[in-house]
Design a protein around this motif. Structure first.
Motif, PDB file in Angstrom:
ATOM      1  N   ALA A 113      -2.982  10.582 -17.679  1.00 25.20           N
ATOM      2  CA  ALA A 113      -3.979   8.909 -18.941  1.00 25.20           C
ATOM      3  C   ALA A 113      -4.645   8.610 -17.589  1.00 25.20           C
ATOM      4  O   ALA A 113      -5.288   8.921 -16.570  1.00 25.20           O
ATOM      5  N   ARG A 114      -5.974   8.263 -18.340  1.00 28.68           N
ATOM      6  CA  ARG A 114      -7.032   7.651 -17.640  1.00 28.68           C
ATOM      7  C   ARG A 114      -7.060   6.473 -16.871  1.00 28.68           C
ATOM      8  O   ARG A 114      -7.144   6.065 -15.265  1.00 28.68           O
ATOM      9  N   ASP A 115      -6.171   5.722 -17.413  1.00 23.25           N
ATOM     10  CA  ASP A 115      -5.956   4.007 -16.792  1.00 23.25           C
ATOM     11  C   ASP A 115      -4.085   4.189 -17.222  1.00 23.25           C
ATOM     12  O   ASP A 115      -3.791   4.497 -18.504  1.00 23.25           O
ATOM     13  N   LEU A 116      -4.143   3.763 -16.648  1.00 23.75           N
ATOM     14  CA  LEU A 116      -2.260   3.003 -16.376  1.00 23.75           C
ATOM     15  C   LEU A 116      -1.845   2.241 -17.437  1.00 23.75           C
ATOM     16  O   LEU A 116      -0.956   2.603 -17.983  1.00 23.75           O
ATOM     17  N   SER A 117      -3.141   1.670 -17.969  1.00 25.06           N
ATOM     18  CA  SER A 117      -2.916   0.327 -19.360  1.00 25.06           C
ATOM     19  C   SER A 117      -2.330   0.871 -20.223  1.00 25.06           C
ATOM     20  O   SER A 117      -2.256   0.269 -20.938  1.00 25.06           O
ATOM     21  N   VAL A 118      -3.367   2.530 -20.931  1.00 22.99           N
ATOM     22  CA  VAL A 118      -3.149   2.891 -21.559  1.00 22.99           C
ATOM     23  C   VAL A 118      -1.699   3.695 -22.188  1.00 22.99           C
ATOM     24  O   VAL A 118      -1.831   4.551 -22.985  1.00 22.99           O
ATOM     25  N   VAL A 119      -0.921   4.158 -21.017  1.00 21.99           N
ATOM     26  CA  VAL A 119       0.172   4.675 -21.064  1.00 21.99           C
ATOM     27  C   VAL A 119       0.670   4.970 -22.313  1.00 21.99           C
ATOM     28  O   VAL A 119       1.335   5.713 -23.339  1.00 21.99           O
ATOM     29  N   GLN A 120       1.831   3.365 -22.728  1.00 19.41           N
ATOM     30  CA  GLN A 120       1.975   3.205 -23.212  1.00 19.41           C
ATOM     31  C   GLN A 120       2.091   3.441 -24.728  1.00 19.41           C
ATOM     32  O   GLN A 120       2.366   3.909 -25.741  1.00 19.41           O
ATOM     33  N   GLY A 121       0.663   2.496 -24.760  1.00  9.85           N
ATOM     34  CA  GLY A 121       0.191   2.689 -26.402  1.00  9.85           C
ATOM     35  C   GLY A 121       0.420   4.534 -26.738  1.00  9.85           C
ATOM     36  O   GLY A 121       0.200   5.136 -27.925  1.00  9.85           O
ATOM     37  N   LEU A 122      -0.763   5.250 -26.024  1.00  4.01           N
ATOM     38  CA  LEU A 122      -0.363   7.092 -25.318  1.00  4.01           C
ATOM     39  C   LEU A 122       0.613   7.438 -26.213  1.00  4.01           C
ATOM     40  O   LEU A 122       1.030   8.514 -27.061  1.00  4.01           O
TER      41      LEU A 122
ATOM     42  N   GLY B  29       0.478  -1.332   0.571  1.00  4.70           N
ATOM     43  CA  GLY B  29       0.247   0.188  -0.354  1.00  4.70           C
ATOM     44  C   GLY B  29       0.846   0.995  -0.319  1.00  4.70           C
ATOM     45  O   GLY B  29       1.081   2.217  -1.260  1.00  4.70           O
ATOM     46  N   MET B  30       1.711   1.219   1.079  1.00  2.00           N
ATOM     47  CA  MET B  30       2.458   2.179   0.808  1.00  2.00           C
ATOM     48  C   MET B  30       3.488   2.829  -0.446  1.00  2.00           C
ATOM     49  O   MET B  30       3.085   3.564  -0.667  1.00  2.00           O
ATOM     50  N   THR B  31       3.707   1.553  -1.102  1.00  3.31           N
ATOM     51  CA  THR B  31       4.739   1.628  -2.348  1.00  3.31           C
ATOM     52  C   THR B  31       3.891   2.611  -3.410  1.00  3.31           C
ATOM     53  O   THR B  31       4.309   2.981  -3.906  1.00  3.31           O
ATOM     54  N   GLN B  32       2.650   1.275  -3.462  1.00  5.62           N
ATOM     55  CA  GLN B  32       1.850   2.030  -4.223  1.00  5.62           C
ATOM     56  C   GLN B  32       1.565   3.043  -4.438  1.00  5.62           C
ATOM     57  O   GLN B  32       1.736   4.065  -5.485  1.00  5.62           O
ATOM     58  N   GLN B  33       1.387   3.695  -3.094  1.00  7.08           N
ATOM     59  CA  GLN B  33       1.213   5.336  -2.992  1.00  7.08           C
ATOM     60  C   GLN B  33       2.000   6.039  -3.499  1.00  7.08           C
ATOM     61  O   GLN B  33       1.971   7.164  -3.558  1.00  7.08           O
ATOM     62  N   GLN B  34       3.327   5.951  -2.939  1.00  7.27           N
ATOM     63  CA  GLN B  34       4.218   7.080  -3.170  1.00  7.27           C
ATOM     64  C   GLN B  34       4.315   6.432  -4.958  1.00  7.27           C
ATOM     65  O   GLN B  34       5.157   7.732  -4.968  1.00  7.27           O
ATOM     66  N   LEU B  35       4.126   5.563  -5.264  1.00 10.29           N
ATOM     67  CA  LEU B  35       4.310   5.642  -7.031  1.00 10.29           C
ATOM     68  C   LEU B  35       3.367   6.421  -7.457  1.00 10.29           C
ATOM     69  O   LEU B  35       3.505   7.130  -8.191  1.00 10.29           O
ATOM     70  N   GLU B  36       2.425   6.463  -6.283  1.00  8.25           N
ATOM     71  CA  GLU B  36       0.722   7.351  -7.701  1.00  8.25           C
ATOM     72  C   GLU B  36       1.149   8.474  -6.884  1.00  8.25           C
ATOM     73  O   GLU B  36       1.119   9.446  -8.208  1.00  8.25           O
ATOM     74  N   ASP B  37       1.620   8.974  -5.996  1.00 10.59           N
ATOM     75  CA  ASP B  37       2.014  10.170  -5.896  1.00 10.59           C
ATOM     76  C   ASP B  37       3.026  11.028  -6.585  1.00 10.59           C
ATOM     77  O   ASP B  37       3.546  12.219  -7.308  1.00 10.59           O
TER      78      ASP B  37
ATOM     79  N   GLN C  91       4.645  11.992 -34.328  1.00 10.71           N
ATOM     80  CA  GLN C  91       2.801  13.278 -34.900  1.00 10.71           C
ATOM     81  C   GLN C  91       3.629  14.113 -34.793  1.00 10.71           C
ATOM     82  O   GLN C  91       2.775  14.644 -35.911  1.00 10.71           O
ATOM     83  N   PHE C  92       4.161  14.501 -34.670  1.00 16.25           N
ATOM     84  CA  PHE C  92       4.498  15.603 -34.244  1.00 16.25           C
ATOM     85  C   PHE C  92       5.606  16.390 -34.201  1.00 16.25           C
ATOM     86  O   PHE C  92       6.778  17.153 -33.265  1.00 16.25           O
ATOM     87  N   GLY C  93       6.463  16.837 -35.334  1.00 15.41           N
ATOM     88  CA  GLY C  93       7.851  17.015 -35.476  1.00 15.41           C
ATOM     89  C   GLY C  93       8.644  16.452 -35.321  1.00 15.41           C
ATOM     90  O   GLY C  93       9.068  14.867 -34.884  1.00 15.41           O
ATOM     91  N   GLY C  94       9.611  16.736 -34.679  1.00 14.56           N
ATOM     92  CA  GLY C  94      10.515  16.277 -33.542  1.00 14.56           C
ATOM     93  C   GLY C  94      10.513  15.923 -32.070  1.00 14.56           C
ATOM     94  O   GLY C  94      11.242  15.702 -31.109  1.00 14.56           O
ATOM     95  N   ASP C  95       9.215  16.811 -31.497  1.00 10.77           N
ATOM     96  CA  ASP C  95       8.463  16.837 -30.119  1.00 10.77           C
ATOM     97  C   ASP C  95       9.153  15.094 -29.451  1.00 10.77           C
ATOM     98  O   ASP C  95       8.870  13.635 -30.041  1.00 10.77           O
ATOM     99  N   LEU C  96       9.619  15.274 -28.070  1.00 13.70           N
ATOM    100  CA  LEU C  96       9.774  13.917 -28.045  1.00 13.70           C
ATOM    101  C   LEU C  96       9.309  13.821 -26.601  1.00 13.70           C
ATOM    102  O   LEU C  96       8.330  14.770 -25.764  1.00 13.70           O
ATOM    103  N   VAL C  97       8.379  12.093 -27.042  1.00 18.33           N
ATOM    104  CA  VAL C  97       7.632  11.908 -26.419  1.00 18.33           C
ATOM    105  C   VAL C  97       8.122  10.522 -24.988  1.00 18.33           C
ATOM    106  O   VAL C  97       8.026  10.202 -25.890  1.00 18.33           O
ATOM    107  N   ARG C  98       7.317  10.866 -24.123  1.00 21.45           N
ATOM    108  CA  ARG C  98       8.566   9.336 -22.558  1.00 21.45           C
ATOM    109  C   ARG C  98       7.319   9.186 -22.348  1.00 21.45           C
ATOM    110  O   ARG C  98       6.411  10.043 -21.519  1.00 21.45           O
ATOM    111  N   PRO C  99       6.554   8.357 -21.475  1.00 16.96           N
ATOM    112  CA  PRO C  99       6.367   7.664 -20.811  1.00 16.96           C
ATOM    113  C   PRO C  99       6.370   7.915 -19.903  1.00 16.96           C
ATOM    114  O   PRO C  99       8.176   7.700 -19.608  1.00 16.96           O
ATOM    115  N   TRP C 100       6.810   7.531 -18.508  1.00 17.84           N
ATOM    116  CA  TRP C 100       6.906   7.396 -17.338  1.00 17.84           C
ATOM    117  C   TRP C 100       8.558   6.576 -17.122  1.00 17.84           C
ATOM    118  O   TRP C 100       9.203   7.991 -15.888  1.00 17.84           O
TER     119      TRP C 100
END
Ligand SMILES: Nc1ncnc2c1ncn2[C@@H]1O[C@H](COP(=O)(O)OP(=O)(O)O)[C@@H](O)[C@H]1O
Ligand SMILES: [Mg+2]
Lengths: 405, 231
Positions: free
Chosen positions: A223-232, A41-49, A239-248
């Motif tokens: 994102a609404r859900d962690l599971s969609v983040v990588q796809g997002l 619980g503590m770790t999950q919360q820490q990660l979420e925070d 898609q937007f020139g040379g913009d740098l897009v990074r997941p968490w």
């Protein structure tokens, strides 16, 4: 089969001893599982925070911006990008920011830091910045030249709400520009945050200072859900020139470290508990076997094969384990569920906890997989614990066993 | 006794030597013995004369250091450990001095257990258990746990348990040693009756003169050798 019945009745031959073993199993598994849930619980919360307040799910930067923090390295097409994000179903919230690296000075001290230009509502939706303002407010008024700073920086600069600080940073022409700002609010910083000082201004004020107009340097997306983040992240990359897009996970290796060290803690806790259980069971079952030397001798003399003797002892041990194990898990489940809803208040130790970046309320949690894992390990441990007494039993010679008194 | 019958037990020159530190103890020393079906034989001799050792050798609980044991035409020397267990289960009934019974099983279950190991049908187990309990005079105590039974009753259950597997013979090592004389007599009554009515062969060790008096053949051991053999 009768072996099963014999094994079961043997357990209740010395009910006190069996109950002590079962009881200590229940206690051990309860305690161990609960600690695992607590950590989880503590770790999950820490990660979420950390995700919520600092990293977000996806960050998008103008090409090369992170190398130099050059004010001209804005996003390729800020307007098109934010429009796309606003329409994206997967996106919960996003905040487009300007970011400058500059000097922050009070009468007392000058320090380096990040100056972040935000839209207050958008930023609060992503990072809950508004909720974390503990003094003053997050640009609730339209007054010009407002700034919101962190608790630690406020302390170091020795300034409070309504005091003035001076910010100096390069504009798009590369000239250093300065402005005096009034502290409108002070936000609570995650104490363990590695990053240095981070102060917030309304984006339009900072845009004016830097001379960058409507363009922005960075967008943080939740994102609404962690599971969609990588796809997002994958969809927006390229898609937007040379913009740098990074997941968490690409942004913060620290996050991965936390969840890995969590796994290690859990393993250590479980190993210690299982070791204790193992010794307890070996001890009890060995006593039970030694006490029954004669009886086992008679059984082998009249025709019980070694394999069956082995199974009998094994069954006895596994039965003890299968009473104690699930019972311990059940109690642990109840405790974790209850405290998971009501939380455990650690505010008495809050100061030191906050120093480690931990929240003052812990909500233990453990998923089904966690319970199953512990159950499997308990069963395995009691089987291993059974081996030693069972092997001792089958090495008995009936003749010697019967003679022994 | 019909002398052209095949013996159920034959030992040829069996010895059993125990290593006790530097000394070799010859617990059984060159014993030749034949027991015919239907005999009621006492093995007597002072303590330490080798009675238990000899019974263990005959019963396949121990292996001779020399000589051979033939039971029902099978040479026990040739059997490995598992085969020996199976052989004991199907051919030999055992009654020990004490603590014969599994304490967590009732009297009836103790008897049934043997037949279960022999994979007898449930129906056969039930009827035979009842019959055996009746034979030893305990038909009403089948449900009792060993601790609820007297020493004499426990030994009677042990005799019934020994008979459950329909063995070729029953070996009883000092079956009356822990019983008072009256109870010892009635256990002997039970054994004698089974011997008489069903022709069950018994070999039992004892040093109780009253028990010896009930035997029809008395084999006396001294220092591991047969000193006398009187019918
Ligand atoms: N396991 C053993 N190890 C060493 N010596 C033994 C062992 N069993 C029996 N003996 C010795 O063998 C001899 C015969 O013993 P036993 O057969 O028990 O005699 P009895 O049953 O007539 O009293 C005794 O001297 C005894 O000390
Ligand atoms: Mg003896």
């Amino acid at each position: 089969m009768m072996l099963l019945s014999i094994a079961y009745r043997n357990i209740w031959r010395n009910p006190v001893r069996s109950l002590v073993v079962i009881g200590s199993m229940v206690l051990g598994i309860w305690g161990g599982t609960f600690i695992v849930g607590f950590f989880s619980g503590m770790t999950q919360q820490q990660l979420e925070d950390m995700l919520r307040q600092e990293v977000s799910h996806v960050q998008i930067h103008g090409q090369g911006f992170l190398d130099q923090f050059d004010p001209t390295d804005t996003l390729h097409a800020t307007g098109a990008l934010t429009a796309a994000l606003a329409l994206d179903e997967r996106v919960e919230s996003f905040s487009a920011r300007l970011v400058g690296v500059g000097l922050i000075a009070s009468a007392r001290l000058t320090t380096g830091g990040m100056v972040v230009g935000i839209d207050a509502d958008a930023e609060s939706a992503v990072t809950q910045l508004g909720d974390r303002v503990v003094e003053g407010d997050l640009f609730a008024t339209d007054r010009p030249n407002q700034v919101v700073i962190g608790t630690r920086l406020a302390e170091r600069l020795h300034v409070g709400v309504k005091n003035k600080i001076v910010v100096t940073l390069p504009n798009r022409e590369g000239e250093m520009v300065s402005t005096a700002l009034r502290v409108a609010g002070i936000y609570r910083e995650r104490a363990a945050a590695k990053a240095g000082a981070r102060i917030y201004m309304p984006a339009r004020d900072l845009a004016g200072l830097m001379g960058v107009g409507a363009a922005r340097h960075e967008v943080a997306v939740f994102a609404r859900d962690l599971s969609v983040v990588q796809g997002l992240a994958a969809d927006y990359a390229g898609q937007f020139g040379g913009d740098l897009v990074r997941p968490w996970n690409a942004i913060s290796p620290e996050l991965r470290l936390i969840s890995e060290s969590y796994d290690q803690y859990v393993l250590i806790i479980i190993a210690i508990i299982l070791l204790a259980l193992l010794f307890g069971i070996v001890n009890t079952m060995l006593m039970a076997v030694l006490e029954r030397t004669r009886e086992l001798g008679v059984l082998m003399a009249v025709g019980l094969t070694r394999v069956k003797v082995f199974w009998m002892i094994l069954l006895e041990t596994v039965m003890i384990g299968s009473i104690g194990g699930p019972l311990g898990l059940l109690v642990a489940w109840g405790t974790i569920e209850w405290t998971g809803v009501h939380g455990i208040d650690l505010s008495r130790y809050a100061e030191s906890l906050e120093a480690y970046g931990l929240s003052t309320h812990v909500y233990p949690t453990l998923d089904t997989g966690g319970y199953v894992e512990i159950l499997i390990m308990v069963v395995a441990a009691s089987l291993i614990a059974a081996l030693f007494p069972a092997l001792h039993a089958i090495r008995l010679k009936p003749m010697d066993a019967i003679r022994s008194q | 006794m019909n002398s052209n019958q095949q013996p159920v037990i034959t030992t040829r020159g069996i010895s059993r030597t125990y290593q006790q530190g530097p000394v070799d103890v010859r617990a059984v020393d060159g014993v030749d013995l034949s027991i015919l079906p239907g005999e009621f034989t006492a093995l007597v001799g002072p303590s330490g004369s080798g009675k238990t050792t000899l019974l263990n050798l005959i019963g396949g609980l121990d292996r001779p250091t020399a000589g051979e044991v033939v039971i029902d035409g099978t040479r026990l020397n040739d059997l490995d450990e598992n085969a020996l267990i199976q052989f004991r289960l199907h051919h030999i009934g055992f009654v020990f001095q004490a603590y014969n019974l599994i304490p967590v099983l009732s009297a009836a279950e103790n008897i049934e257990f043997i037949m279960l190991l022999q994979k007898a049908s449930a129906k056969e187990r039930r009827t035979r258990t009842q019959q055996l309990l009746k034979d030893v005079g305990l038909e009403k105590l089948g449900h009792a746990r060993p601790t609820q039974l007297s020493g004499g009753q426990q030994q009677r259950v042990a005799v019934a348990r020994a008979l459950a597997s329909k063995p070729a013979f029953v070996l009883a090592d000092e079956p009356t040693a822990n019983l008072d004389s009256h109870t010892a007599e009635s256990l002997l009554d039970v054994m004698e009756q089974l011997n008489r009515d069903e022709g069950m062969t018994f070999v039992f060790s004892t040093h109780d003169p009253r028990v010896i008096a009930r035997a029809r053949r008395v084999v006396t051991l001294v220092d591991g050798r047969i000193d006398s053999d009187e019918a």
